[in-house]
Design a protein around this motif. Sequence first.
Motif, PDB file in Angstrom:
ATOM      1  N   ALA A 344       0.826  -1.211   0.000  1.00  0.00           N
ATOM      2  CA  ALA A 344       0.000   0.000   0.000  1.00  0.00           C
ATOM      3  C   ALA A 344       0.857   1.256   0.000  1.00  0.00           C
ATOM      4  O   ALA A 344       0.515   2.255  -0.647  1.00  0.00           O
ATOM      5  CB  ALA A 344      -0.944   0.001   1.208  1.00  0.00           C
ATOM      6  N   SER A 345       1.983   1.226   0.699  1.00  0.00           N
ATOM      7  CA  SER A 345       2.863   2.393   0.750  1.00  0.00           C
ATOM      8  C   SER A 345       3.504   2.666  -0.599  1.00  0.00           C
ATOM      9  O   SER A 345       3.753   3.818  -0.964  1.00  0.00           O
ATOM     10  CB  SER A 345       3.960   2.185   1.799  1.00  0.00           C
ATOM     11  N   LYS A 346       3.782   1.622  -1.356  1.00  0.00           N
ATOM     12  CA  LYS A 346       4.531   1.764  -2.606  1.00  0.00           C
ATOM     13  C   LYS A 346       3.656   2.048  -3.820  1.00  0.00           C
ATOM     14  O   LYS A 346       4.156   2.544  -4.832  1.00  0.00           O
ATOM     15  CB  LYS A 346       5.377   0.505  -2.830  1.00  0.00           C
ATOM     16  N   TYR A 347       2.352   1.749  -3.705  1.00  0.00           N
ATOM     17  CA  TYR A 347       1.491   1.904  -4.871  1.00  0.00           C
ATOM     18  C   TYR A 347       0.200   2.690  -4.622  1.00  0.00           C
ATOM     19  O   TYR A 347      -0.404   3.173  -5.574  1.00  0.00           O
ATOM     20  CB  TYR A 347       1.098   0.528  -5.423  1.00  0.00           C
ATOM     21  N   MET A 348      -0.227   2.838  -3.375  1.00  0.00           N
ATOM     22  CA  MET A 348      -1.592   3.298  -3.119  1.00  0.00           C
ATOM     23  C   MET A 348      -1.702   4.662  -2.457  1.00  0.00           C
ATOM     24  O   MET A 348      -2.798   5.086  -2.085  1.00  0.00           O
ATOM     25  CB  MET A 348      -2.319   2.255  -2.250  1.00  0.00           C
ATOM     26  N   LYS A 349      -0.618   5.374  -2.279  1.00  0.00           N
ATOM     27  CA  LYS A 349      -0.707   6.717  -1.698  1.00  0.00           C
ATOM     28  C   LYS A 349      -1.332   7.682  -2.704  1.00  0.00           C
ATOM     29  O   LYS A 349      -1.324   7.449  -3.907  1.00  0.00           O
ATOM     30  CB  LYS A 349       0.672   7.205  -1.251  1.00  0.00           C
ATOM     31  N   PHE A 350      -1.833   8.823  -2.197  1.00  0.00           N
ATOM     32  CA  PHE A 350      -2.454   9.809  -3.076  1.00  0.00           C
ATOM     33  C   PHE A 350      -1.425  10.530  -3.937  1.00  0.00           C
ATOM     34  O   PHE A 350      -1.729  10.928  -5.060  1.00  0.00           O
ATOM     35  CB  PHE A 350      -3.220  10.858  -2.252  1.00  0.00           C
ATOM     36  N   MET A 351      -0.221  10.705  -3.424  1.00  0.00           N
ATOM     37  CA  MET A 351       0.794  11.466  -4.146  1.00  0.00           C
ATOM     38  C   MET A 351       2.195  10.960  -3.801  1.00  0.00           C
ATOM     39  O   MET A 351       2.440  10.517  -2.683  1.00  0.00           O
ATOM     40  CB  MET A 351       0.701  12.958  -3.794  1.00  0.00           C
ATOM     41  N   TYR A 352       3.099  11.032  -4.770  1.00  0.00           N
ATOM     42  CA  TYR A 352       4.512  10.702  -4.585  1.00  0.00           C
ATOM     43  C   TYR A 352       5.343  11.855  -5.146  1.00  0.00           C
ATOM     44  O   TYR A 352       4.954  12.487  -6.122  1.00  0.00           O
ATOM     45  CB  TYR A 352       4.868   9.395  -5.301  1.00  0.00           C
ATOM     46  N   SER A 353       6.491  12.106  -4.517  1.00  0.00           N
ATOM     47  CA  SER A 353       7.298  13.269  -4.882  1.00  0.00           C
ATOM     48  C   SER A 353       8.774  12.908  -4.946  1.00  0.00           C
ATOM     49  O   SER A 353       9.276  12.146  -4.122  1.00  0.00           O
ATOM     50  CB  SER A 353       7.090  14.388  -3.853  1.00  0.00           C
ATOM     51  N   ASN A 354       9.486  13.490  -5.919  1.00  0.00           N
ATOM     52  CA  ASN A 354      10.927  13.250  -6.006  1.00  0.00           C
ATOM     53  C   ASN A 354      11.675  13.883  -4.836  1.00  0.00           C
ATOM     54  O   ASN A 354      12.682  13.353  -4.357  1.00  0.00           O
ATOM     55  CB  ASN A 354      11.479  13.816  -7.315  1.00  0.00           C
ATOM     56  N   THR A 355      11.195  15.026  -4.335  1.00  0.00           N
ATOM     57  CA  THR A 355      11.889  15.754  -3.271  1.00  0.00           C
ATOM     58  C   THR A 355      11.577  15.197  -1.888  1.00  0.00           C
ATOM     59  O   THR A 355      12.463  15.114  -1.030  1.00  0.00           O
ATOM     60  CB  THR A 355      11.517  17.244  -3.323  1.00  0.00           C
ATOM     61  N   PHE A 356      10.350  14.789  -1.663  1.00  0.00           N
ATOM     62  CA  PHE A 356       9.927  14.369  -0.324  1.00  0.00           C
ATOM     63  C   PHE A 356       9.750  12.854  -0.188  1.00  0.00           C
ATOM     64  O   PHE A 356       9.552  12.346   0.907  1.00  0.00           O
ATOM     65  CB  PHE A 356       8.625  15.086   0.053  1.00  0.00           C
ATOM     66  N   GLY A 357       9.827  12.139  -1.310  1.00  0.00           N
ATOM     67  CA  GLY A 357       9.759  10.687  -1.264  1.00  0.00           C
ATOM     68  C   GLY A 357       8.456  10.184  -0.700  1.00  0.00           C
ATOM     69  O   GLY A 357       7.413  10.834  -0.777  1.00  0.00           O
ATOM     70  N   PHE A 358       8.504   8.999  -0.120  1.00  0.00           N
ATOM     71  CA  PHE A 358       7.344   8.461   0.603  1.00  0.00           C
ATOM     72  C   PHE A 358       7.850   7.597   1.732  1.00  0.00           C
ATOM     73  O   PHE A 358       9.042   7.294   1.836  1.00  0.00           O
ATOM     74  CB  PHE A 358       6.404   7.687  -0.328  1.00  0.00           C
ATOM     75  N   SER A 359       6.944   7.206   2.613  1.00  0.00           N
ATOM     76  CA  SER A 359       7.333   6.469   3.816  1.00  0.00           C
ATOM     77  C   SER A 359       6.695   5.089   3.849  1.00  0.00           C
ATOM     78  O   SER A 359       5.651   4.852   3.237  1.00  0.00           O
ATOM     79  CB  SER A 359       6.914   7.252   5.075  1.00  0.00           C
TER      80      SER A 359
END
Length: 580
Positions: A344-359
């Motif tokens: 879910a973290s790798k595919y299902m978040k509302f937004m992904y960013s090059n600067t802030f990444g994801f968790s």
Amino acid sequence: MESFSRILYGCIPIIKNKFGQSNRLIEYVIKKLINGTNPNSKTFWGNYSCPDQRVCESIPVALILVACRNEIWNQLKEEQKKNIVAWLNQVNTGIIYDSNWLFFRIIVNGCLKKLNSNYCDNNLLEDSLKRVNKLYLGNGWYQDGRQRRIDYYNAFAFHFYGLLFAHLDPENQYSNIFIERAKVFSKEYILLSSSKGDVVPYGRSLTYKMAVGCFWSVQAYTGIYCFEPRIVKGIIARHFDFWKDKHIYNGQGIIDVGYTYYNPFMTENYNNWASSNWALKFFLFAAVQCDEFWSVKEASLPELPVEKMLSTCNMIICSDMKRSIVTLFPNNYCTGREIVLNFASKYMKFMYSNTFGFSVPRANDVYERGGFDNVLAISEDGRYYRCREEFIDCKLSNDYLYSKYAPISGVIIESYIVPGFPWHVRIHRITTNRTVWIKDAGSSINNDCAHVEQRSDSELYILDYDNNIVGAKALSGNVVVTRKINTSNTNLINPRCSMPVCEGRLAKGEHLVCTAFYNNTTTGIIDSPICEMNGNFIHIKFMDKSVTIRCKKEIPSTNAMKISMRKYAIRIKQFIKRRK
């Protein structure tokens, strides 16, 4: 074997261009190849039948024999060549499922054909090419297996290998197809690149790091360019500059697992300490011996749209004019929890960013440990939170991305995401049969030396020492904005992060929650969105956008039926597997 085979991508340019002590490296490679493929050797790699991880590791073994033919292949005795060919031909045994793994068989046979046409299994080669062709979705994109995942495997597998094959066997009917598809793909893939040289982290296998840039390096290696060579060289150079100063090596010089720092929490079940050496695929550009590539001046990114819908992928990409920050808004139904950790973290978040990444989560018993940036998390006890993990329905329009999901029993959420830069707006229609806690979070930002500016209960911004800034604004009165400091090593880019969160408590019934989130690299805040609610109609204005959404019970789309059928098919297969 994996620790040896994957470094061969980096050995090719060293051997071809005689960098450093290349003669010692040639001796080392030849020795390992001879012993690894000799059934009587103590270090024999073993016999196998597909599917097996060794089929994945066979490509660089085959490729270095072709790329460094004079230095390695021609130095071998006939018996040694027979052992190597016999071991490589095991790629043609057993089953390979319809996924990027088909290319392992394709490239190995393509290399064997280049060495000696009698070594190649042409029937299996053609069969594999036909099956890859069936995975093509259009606009340059492939689905990776039955799960319809669309991620960076398009770049560092499908198109990387497609261009390699076109280079190995230019007369094959599929070679021109792969070249044309790569050119189409490049026009959308380039949108994920920033002017700083990085890309938007999204999906699985990000521990391969700069491998996401190998799509561009293989163009230089093969001479098959999808953009002008100066543009490709510029992308390669900036990508190299981005990664060269990152803390991605351990004390022995081995590439660590993790993304920009050592972080085993974001890895996959199939990773080990040697897996990240797949990053060396990027360095094939260094094997180029053509003066044209090395002498051409590096160019910046071409003029690109600041907002673009990728209809094949059900995604929208937004950025600033300078493309220093690139944001990805995905809305694509896919499955694959059985092989992807933290799916879910790798595919299902509302937004992904090059600067802030994801968790990704460290634990689920405290909100701050859950890696819940850019998701709506919901809890029935205020302690254990769940988020969007799979769709009931999803669709994409010109104005917003819609999804319907049930994170916990008795709670149905319909989310409307209005993309944009630097603001984007989220509207959630939540129907619950009991009281629940909700937390809608923005992007994670480096918490070292972070400065917090809370303007009111409804508006908050966090600024880091690089002048990156994230923020949130509550557009409805049922949530307030606060800052949460996340557990260390949840975020892919920065070990210690905090994030703005719109939180509230909702009673049994139906609710509309409206929030807006900010991502930028400047201290000058652009005016926040205006949201007007009139019954089920919500009017949103921000920047040059004016969007009206009717938040009512949505009629299921054709995607809903497809999703339902896929889930049913998966359950049937799981049942059959258990019975066996």
